[in-house]
Design an enzyme around this catalytic site. Structure first.
Site, PDB file in Angstrom:
ATOM      1  N   SER A   9      43.997  22.753  28.730  1.00  9.28           N
ATOM      2  CA  SER A   9      43.901  23.980  27.942  1.00  9.28           C
ATOM      3  C   SER A   9      42.445  24.353  27.730  1.00  9.28           C
ATOM      4  O   SER A   9      41.560  23.504  27.777  1.00  9.28           O
ATOM      5  CB  SER A   9      44.578  23.791  26.581  1.00  9.28           C
ATOM      6  OG  SER A   9      44.262  24.868  25.726  1.00  9.28           O
ATOM      7  N   HIS A  10      42.207  25.636  27.475  1.00 10.16           N
ATOM      8  CA  HIS A  10      40.857  26.099  27.145  1.00 10.16           C
ATOM      9  C   HIS A  10      40.397  25.563  25.795  1.00 10.16           C
ATOM     10  O   HIS A  10      39.217  25.571  25.492  1.00 10.16           O
ATOM     11  CB  HIS A  10      40.829  27.629  27.077  1.00 10.16           C
ATOM     12  CG  HIS A  10      40.750  28.270  28.411  1.00 10.16           C
ATOM     13  ND1 HIS A  10      41.753  28.166  29.333  1.00 10.16           N
ATOM     14  CD2 HIS A  10      39.759  28.986  29.003  1.00 10.16           C
ATOM     15  CE1 HIS A  10      41.387  28.823  30.430  1.00 10.16           C
ATOM     16  NE2 HIS A  10      40.186  29.316  30.252  1.00 10.16           N
ATOM     17  N   SER A  11      41.354  25.169  24.969  1.00 11.97           N
ATOM     18  CA  SER A  11      41.020  24.784  23.601  1.00 11.97           C
ATOM     19  C   SER A  11      41.482  23.358  23.338  1.00 11.97           C
ATOM     20  O   SER A  11      42.630  23.002  23.619  1.00 11.97           O
ATOM     21  CB  SER A  11      41.711  25.748  22.630  1.00 11.97           C
ATOM     22  OG  SER A  11      41.930  25.132  21.385  1.00 11.97           O
TER      23      SER A  11
END
Lengths: 231, 210
Positions: A9-11
């Site tokens: 995930s990007h986060s």
């Protein structure tokens, strides 16, 4: 040993939160996260993905779930560099729903292909590309002439078919060598079972084909008749 | 002028300089139609490439590009990381262990970079992405290599000019790939940041040979 799952995930928060959610329903499945960049920003990191894949290696295979586009690209790049890419599959599925479905399938003992299919099934068959996977039929079994085993079971638990019962049914069926439908939907798909919205008193009609057909019907029947261990 | 390892290192160094100089401009472009991190990411990524080049000086142009590829994939963070990483990796693949790159070699490297970006990002020309810079650059480099003599500078210039024109041509396009595609029609009227940084990279290749 079960199939392990890597969340890209990007986060970091999204990856960790999604893994936490999956752990609630599939406590024995190794879910590794590669969220955010190495220095804690929003983004994806090849190093983090490779580290997660390395950690996951040596089991029964790994399925990768991703969020937005560049997470897919980073995961694909990681596969170009991976030591043993054969055991690693990239699932094309929404992150949260796909992860829960995949984890439940892995918890039930499904193999790496089946875990990937479970994740991708949350989109529904109409959006899946390509024909459905062909199952091998063992010699002597009769196909195309109705199910090998069927059963009808009345839901007795108060809450009926909600997430946890659906996860139990789908997880167990994913591990069996049988094509199972419950009231016409794929019994190995947690989300499909939930769309039945079957309440207390509803009857589940189970049809199963394949080597483990009898076990599959008995498995669902056992769970339903025990009220899934719920009041 | 020969395209040897010194040229390759100078190219990557000029890329880092260009990203630092155009950092704010790329951020502004990306703020309009993306998530405003492109300038920041490219600057950080190429600075990391400089660090790696200093740590382990490469022996060939291919080795320099491969080192850049790995570093960009790990350090950029956004979509540009795997895209440029794949581009440099595929370009390095065409160079092998060669000590020098000739005109046909540069054309092959730019074509491989374009193919890598297309394979990774699944974008086509006209989607308002970096493909709109790399596709005309690859075509122009091949045409220049096919018709020109042994002088490589004209091939580098042809690729850079085509990439710059391709980047400008993304202004009116509606994005069909990447974060900007969420904006639909509103993405028209802005230059694609990835096409803009691609043009900077190919222009730096000219500067390194000058």
């Amino acid at each position: 040993m079960t199939v392990s799952i890597v969340v890209v995930s990007h986060s970091e928060n999204i990856a960790d939160g999604a893994a936490e959610l999956a752990a609630q329903m599939a406590p024995d499945v190794l879910v590794l996260t590669a969220g955010g960049t190495a220095d804690g920003r929003i983004g994806t990191s090849l190093e983090k993905v490779l580290a997660a894949l390395d950690h996951a290696a040596g089991g029964d295979g790994t399925v990768i779930l991703t969020d937005l586009g560049s997470a897919v690209m980073t995961a694909e790049s990681a596969l170009e560099f991976a030591e043993d890419p054969a055991g690693v599959l990239l699932a094309d599925a929404p992150l949260v729903e796909g992860l829960v479905a995949a984890s439940v399938a892995a918890q039930g003992g499904a193999d790496v292909q089946a875990v990937k299919r479970a994740a991708e099934a949350v989109r529904g068959p109409s959006q899946n590309s390509g024909p459905p996977p062909q199952r091998e039929v063992s010699e002597g079994s009769v196909t195309g002439q109705g199910p090998d085993f069927t059963g009808d079971f009345e839901l007795i638990n108060q809450a009926g078919m909600h997430a946890r019962p659906a996860a139990k049914i789908a997880g167990g069926l994913s591990a069996l060598d049988a094509e199972v439908t419950v009231n016409g939907v794929d019994g190995a798909s947690m989300t499909a079972l939930m769309t039945l919205a079957a309440g207390k008193g509803s009857v589940l009609h189970v049809e199963a084909r394949g080597v483990d057909a009898e076990r599959a019907v008995n498995y669902v029947g056992g769970l339903v008749q025990a009220g899934f261990g719920e009041p | 002028m020969v395209l040897d390892v010194n040229w390759a290192v100078k190219w990557l160094t000029l890329c880092a300089q260009a990203m630092a100089e155009h950092r704010v401009e790329l951020i502004e472009l990306d703020r309009a139609i993306g998530d405003s991190d492109h300038g920041e990411n490219m600057d950080r990524g190429f600075q990391a490439v400089l660090d790696k080049l200093a740590e382990a000086p490469p022996a060939t142009p291919g080795a320099a590009l491969k080192l850049a590829a790995m570093t960009l994939m790990s350090k950029v963070g956004g979509a540009a990381g795997p895209l440029y990483g794949t581009a440099f990796l595929r370009a390095a693949g065409t160079m092998g262990d060669a000590a020098e790159i000739d005109p046909a070699g540069w054309a092959a490297a730019v074509s491989a970079a374009r193919d890598g970006i297309v394979a990774r990002g699944k974008a086509e020309p006209g989607d308002k992405t970096m493909v709109d810079a790399w596709a005309p650059a690859a075509d122009a480099a091949k045409a220049a290599a096919d018709t020109g003599g042994p002088e490589v500078l004209s091939v580098l210039v042809a690729a850079a000019e085509a990439a710059e024109a391709g980047a400008v041509a993304t202004d009116p396009l509606v994005a069909r790939k990447g974060r900007a595609s969420y904006l639909g029609e509103r993405s028209a009227g802005h230059r694609d940041p990835g096409a803009a940084s691609s043009a900077l990279i190919l222009r730096a290749a000219v500067g390194a040979a000058a």
